[in-house]
Design a protein around this motif. Structure first.
Motif, PDB file in Angstrom:
ATOM      1  N   VAL A  12       0.949  -1.290   0.007  1.00  0.00           N
ATOM      2  CA  VAL A  12      -0.036  -0.002   0.185  1.00  0.00           C
ATOM      3  C   VAL A  12       0.961   1.211  -0.052  1.00  0.00           C
ATOM      4  CG1 VAL A  12      -1.823   1.152   1.248  1.00  0.00           C
ATOM      5  CG2 VAL A  12      -1.782  -1.222   1.321  1.00  0.00           C
ATOM      6  N   TYR A  13       0.875   2.020  -1.152  1.00  0.00           N
ATOM      7  CA  TYR A  13       1.706   3.102  -1.100  1.00  0.00           C
ATOM      8  C   TYR A  13       1.015   4.413  -0.226  1.00  0.00           C
ATOM      9  CZ  TYR A  13       4.528   1.786  -5.040  1.00  0.00           C
ATOM     10  OH  TYR A  13       5.599   1.089  -5.853  1.00  0.00           O
ATOM     11  N   PRO A  14       1.974   5.178   0.337  1.00  0.00           N
ATOM     12  CA  PRO A  14       1.482   6.427   0.956  1.00  0.00           C
ATOM     13  C   PRO A  14       0.429   6.942   0.190  1.00  0.00           C
ATOM     14  CG  PRO A  14       3.872   6.282   0.837  1.00  0.00           C
ATOM     15  CD  PRO A  14       3.383   5.174  -0.154  1.00  0.00           C
ATOM     16  N   GLY A  16      -2.443   5.537  -0.040  1.00  0.00           N
ATOM     17  CA  GLY A  16      -3.517   4.662  -0.142  1.00  0.00           C
ATOM     18  C   GLY A  16      -3.890   3.621  -1.244  1.00  0.00           C
ATOM     19  N   VAL A  17      -2.888   3.856  -2.416  1.00  0.00           N
ATOM     20  CA  VAL A  17      -2.811   2.988  -3.487  1.00  0.00           C
ATOM     21  C   VAL A  17      -2.440   1.436  -3.394  1.00  0.00           C
ATOM     22  CG1 VAL A  17      -2.073   2.476  -5.948  1.00  0.00           C
ATOM     23  CG2 VAL A  17      -2.527   4.537  -5.106  1.00  0.00           C
ATOM     24  N   GLU A  18      -3.481   0.476  -3.476  1.00  0.00           N
ATOM     25  CA  GLU A  18      -3.192  -0.895  -3.306  1.00  0.00           C
ATOM     26  C   GLU A  18      -2.356  -1.315  -4.335  1.00  0.00           C
ATOM     27  OE1 GLU A  18      -5.882  -3.094  -0.753  1.00  0.00           O
ATOM     28  OE2 GLU A  18      -6.973  -1.296  -0.747  1.00  0.00           O
ATOM     29  N   ALA A  19      -1.022  -1.564  -4.329  1.00  0.00           N
ATOM     30  CA  ALA A  19      -0.481  -1.774  -5.636  1.00  0.00           C
ATOM     31  C   ALA A  19      -0.352  -3.425  -5.892  1.00  0.00           C
ATOM     32  CB  ALA A  19       0.813  -1.053  -5.860  1.00  0.00           C
ATOM     33  N   VAL A  20       0.006  -4.148  -4.606  1.00  0.00           N
ATOM     34  CA  VAL A  20       0.052  -5.307  -4.807  1.00  0.00           C
ATOM     35  C   VAL A  20      -0.776  -5.948  -3.413  1.00  0.00           C
ATOM     36  CG1 VAL A  20       1.736  -7.284  -4.562  1.00  0.00           C
ATOM     37  CG2 VAL A  20       2.296  -5.125  -5.554  1.00  0.00           C
ATOM     38  N   GLY A  37       1.356  -8.603 -17.493  1.00  0.00           N
ATOM     39  CA  GLY A  37       0.011  -7.906 -17.223  1.00  0.00           C
ATOM     40  C   GLY A  37       0.050  -6.341 -17.519  1.00  0.00           C
ATOM     41  N   PRO A  38      -1.015  -5.889 -17.657  1.00  0.00           N
ATOM     42  CA  PRO A  38      -1.445  -4.330 -17.811  1.00  0.00           C
ATOM     43  C   PRO A  38      -0.750  -3.537 -17.091  1.00  0.00           C
ATOM     44  CG  PRO A  38      -3.229  -5.093 -17.014  1.00  0.00           C
ATOM     45  CD  PRO A  38      -2.515  -6.309 -17.255  1.00  0.00           C
ATOM     46  N   SER A  39      -0.108  -2.308 -17.672  1.00  0.00           N
ATOM     47  CA  SER A  39       0.259  -1.161 -16.828  1.00  0.00           C
ATOM     48  C   SER A  39      -0.359  -0.983 -15.756  1.00  0.00           C
ATOM     49  CB  SER A  39       0.565   0.067 -17.951  1.00  0.00           C
ATOM     50  OG  SER A  39       0.900   1.162 -17.066  1.00  0.00           O
ATOM     51  N   GLY A  40       0.146  -0.812 -14.557  1.00  0.00           N
ATOM     52  CA  GLY A  40      -0.519  -0.381 -13.604  1.00  0.00           C
ATOM     53  C   GLY A  40      -0.651  -1.700 -12.616  1.00  0.00           C
ATOM     54  N   CYS A  41      -0.596  -2.760 -13.079  1.00  0.00           N
ATOM     55  CA  CYS A  41      -0.848  -3.838 -12.461  1.00  0.00           C
ATOM     56  C   CYS A  41      -0.173  -4.461 -11.274  1.00  0.00           C
ATOM     57  CB  CYS A  41      -1.195  -5.235 -13.249  1.00  0.00           C
ATOM     58  SG  CYS A  41       0.211  -5.866 -13.654  1.00  0.00           S
ATOM     59  N   GLY A  42       0.756  -3.678 -11.065  1.00  0.00           N
ATOM     60  CA  GLY A  42       2.077  -4.027  -9.512  1.00  0.00           C
ATOM     61  C   GLY A  42       3.085  -4.827 -10.117  1.00  0.00           C
ATOM     62  N   LYS A  43       3.468  -5.017 -11.476  1.00  0.00           N
ATOM     63  CA  LYS A  43       4.591  -5.866 -11.605  1.00  0.00           C
ATOM     64  C   LYS A  43       6.063  -5.129 -11.129  1.00  0.00           C
ATOM     65  CE  LYS A  43       4.380  -5.161 -16.196  1.00  0.00           C
ATOM     66  NZ  LYS A  43       2.879  -4.366 -16.227  1.00  0.00           N
ATOM     67  N   SER A  44       6.132  -3.981 -11.417  1.00  0.00           N
ATOM     68  CA  SER A  44       7.279  -3.309 -11.003  1.00  0.00           C
ATOM     69  C   SER A  44       7.402  -3.166  -9.552  1.00  0.00           C
ATOM     70  CB  SER A  44       7.391  -2.030 -11.880  1.00  0.00           C
ATOM     71  OG  SER A  44       8.098  -0.906 -10.977  1.00  0.00           O
ATOM     72  N   THR A  45       6.302  -3.046  -8.831  1.00  0.00           N
ATOM     73  CA  THR A  45       6.390  -2.706  -7.368  1.00  0.00           C
ATOM     74  C   THR A  45       6.749  -4.362  -6.789  1.00  0.00           C
ATOM     75  OG1 THR A  45       4.524  -1.046  -7.399  1.00  0.00           O
ATOM     76  CG2 THR A  45       4.752  -2.330  -5.350  1.00  0.00           C
ATOM     77  N   LEU A  46       6.033  -5.203  -7.333  1.00  0.00           N
ATOM     78  CA  LEU A  46       6.665  -6.466  -6.977  1.00  0.00           C
ATOM     79  C   LEU A  46       7.993  -6.656  -6.805  1.00  0.00           C
ATOM     80  CD1 LEU A  46       5.127  -8.938  -5.406  1.00  0.00           C
ATOM     81  CD2 LEU A  46       4.826  -9.817  -7.639  1.00  0.00           C
TER      82      LEU A  46
HETATM   83  P1  ADP Z   1       3.340  -1.921 -13.528  1.00  0.00           P
HETATM   84  O1  ADP Z   1       4.614  -2.058 -13.081  1.00  0.00           O
HETATM   85  O2  ADP Z   1       2.387  -3.442 -13.656  1.00  0.00           O
HETATM   86  O3  ADP Z   1       3.020  -0.868 -14.507  1.00  0.00           O
HETATM   87  P2  ADP Z   1       3.493  -0.690 -10.775  1.00  0.00           P
HETATM   88  O4  ADP Z   1       3.856  -1.283  -9.676  1.00  0.00           O
HETATM   89  O5  ADP Z   1       4.403   0.412 -11.497  1.00  0.00           O
HETATM   90  O6  ADP Z   1       2.620  -1.284 -11.988  1.00  0.00           O
HETATM   91  O7  ADP Z   1       1.958   0.312 -10.311  1.00  0.00           O
HETATM   92  C1  ADP Z   1       1.151  -0.307  -9.445  1.00  0.00           C
HETATM   93  C2  ADP Z   1       0.183   0.710  -9.108  1.00  0.00           C
HETATM   94  O8  ADP Z   1       0.938   1.280  -7.761  1.00  0.00           O
HETATM   95  C3  ADP Z   1      -0.263   1.689  -9.994  1.00  0.00           C
HETATM   96  O9  ADP Z   1      -1.572   2.120  -9.619  1.00  0.00           O
HETATM   97  C4  ADP Z   1       0.719   2.804  -9.960  1.00  0.00           C
HETATM   98  O10 ADP Z   1       0.264   3.971 -10.208  1.00  0.00           O
HETATM   99  C5  ADP Z   1       0.923   2.750  -8.130  1.00  0.00           C
HETATM  100  N1  ADP Z   1       2.136   3.421  -7.853  1.00  0.00           N
HETATM  101  C6  ADP Z   1       3.340   2.838  -8.485  1.00  0.00           C
HETATM  102  N2  ADP Z   1       4.558   3.418  -7.694  1.00  0.00           N
HETATM  103  C7  ADP Z   1       3.775   4.299  -7.015  1.00  0.00           C
HETATM  104  C8  ADP Z   1       4.392   5.402  -5.856  1.00  0.00           C
HETATM  105  N3  ADP Z   1       5.778   5.533  -5.781  1.00  0.00           N
HETATM  106  N4  ADP Z   1       3.516   5.901  -5.209  1.00  0.00           N
HETATM  107  C9  ADP Z   1       2.035   5.777  -5.434  1.00  0.00           C
HETATM  108  N5  ADP Z   1       1.686   4.812  -6.229  1.00  0.00           N
HETATM  109  C10 ADP Z   1       2.560   4.460  -6.938  1.00  0.00           C
END
Ligand code: ADP
Ligand code: ADP
Length: 226
Positions: A12-14, A16-20, A37-46
């Motif tokens: 959960v990003y500061p 409130g976005v629940e990325a994973v 997966g589609p852009s924004g699905c959480g790949k990079s965050t994971l």
């Molecule tokens: P992907 O790599 O699949 O495109 P991300 O992991 O980058 O997805 O992002 C997942 C979600 O988290 C998206 O809704 C994105 O906008 C949000 N997000 C990513 N990085 C941040 C951040 N530093 N702060 C807040 N939200 C973020």
């Protein structure tokens, strides 16, 4: 070489976005898993949570059976390959490859041995004394791979490493990365939004959607079944 185990991992990003939203996955020793997966699905965050570049809100990440949640990136025994190469422009290729090892106090003879081995595998031996600015995009990407290889890490993490390359080079490099990963047999997690790249590279594909795993399977299981 090491397994990677994700247990109910959440981010959960500061703000409130629940990325994973609760990802559990066992990645075997030597296996290459591709996150798609589609852009924004959480790949990079994971991926960044596995790397230690992003804090983990809940759940655990274990590398080689050891929970690494609280460990700095440098203590996780992983190496990451980025699309922007992250090479130092003022250093030669050889210095770029040596830099991280030198900082760790690796003896000079061992550094030389690892650089020679990586240069041979990657076919960059002729360019070791050039600077990154004197290389082509494909050569720079090989050097970026080289920086990961010389660390001899337990796992490689790839963050869309080919997305800055032109289409022809992308195809060539993805074949090379596959060959390299198979021959080194180093556990790998690879993030891409390119389906063809995912199918070519993956032992197993993990399809994410909305921060959750939607499907897991081999390329054949996911794409070639009727
Ligand atoms: P992907 O790599 O699949 O495109 P991300 O992991 O980058 O997805 O992002 C997942 C979600 O988290 C998206 O809704 C994105 O906008 C949000 N997000 C990513 N990085 C941040 C951040 N530093 N702060 C807040 N939200 C973020
Ligand atoms: P360098 O970044 O030049 O290799 P160090 O090895 O001292 O220098 O690393 C500095 C920080 O960057 C550490 O936290 C290290 O873990 C991280 N780091 C450096 N290279 C990589 C890499 N290829 N993959 C993951 N982390 C890296």
């Amino acid at each position: 070489m090491a397994s990677i185990t994700l247990s109910d991992v959440r981010k959960v990003y500061p703000g409130g976005v629940e990325a994973v939203r609760g990802v559990s996955l066992d990645i075997a020793d030597g296996e290459m898993v591709v996150l798609v997966g589609p852009s924004g699905c959480g790949k990079s965050t994971l991926l960044r949570m596995i790397a230690g570049l992003e804090t983990i809100s809940a759940g655990t990440v274990a590398i080689g059976g050891r929970v690494v949640n609280e460990l700095e990136p440098a203590a996780r025994d992983i190496a990451m390959v980025f699309q922007n190469y992250a090479l130092y422009p003022h250093m030669s290729v050889r210095q770029n490859l040596a830099y991280g090892l030198k900082n760790r106090g690796t003896p000079a003879a061992e550094i030389a041995r690892r650089i020679d081995a990586a240069a041979a595998i990657l076919e960059i031996a002729p360019f070791l004394d050039r600077r990154p600015g004197q290389l082509s995009g494909g050569q720079r990407q090989r050097v970026a791979m080289g920086r990961a290889i010389v660390r001899e890490p337990a796992a490689f993490l790839f963050d869309e490493p080919l997305s800055n390359l032109d289409a022809k080079l992308r195809v060539q490099m993805r074949v090379e990365i596959r060959r390299l990963q198979r021959s080194l047999a180093t556990t790998s997690v690879y993030v891409t939004h390119d389906q063809l790249e995912a199918m070519t590279l993956a032992d197993r594909l993990v399809v994410l959607n909305g921060g959750r795993i939607e499907q897991v399977g081999t390329p054949i299981e996911l794409y070639e079944k009727p």
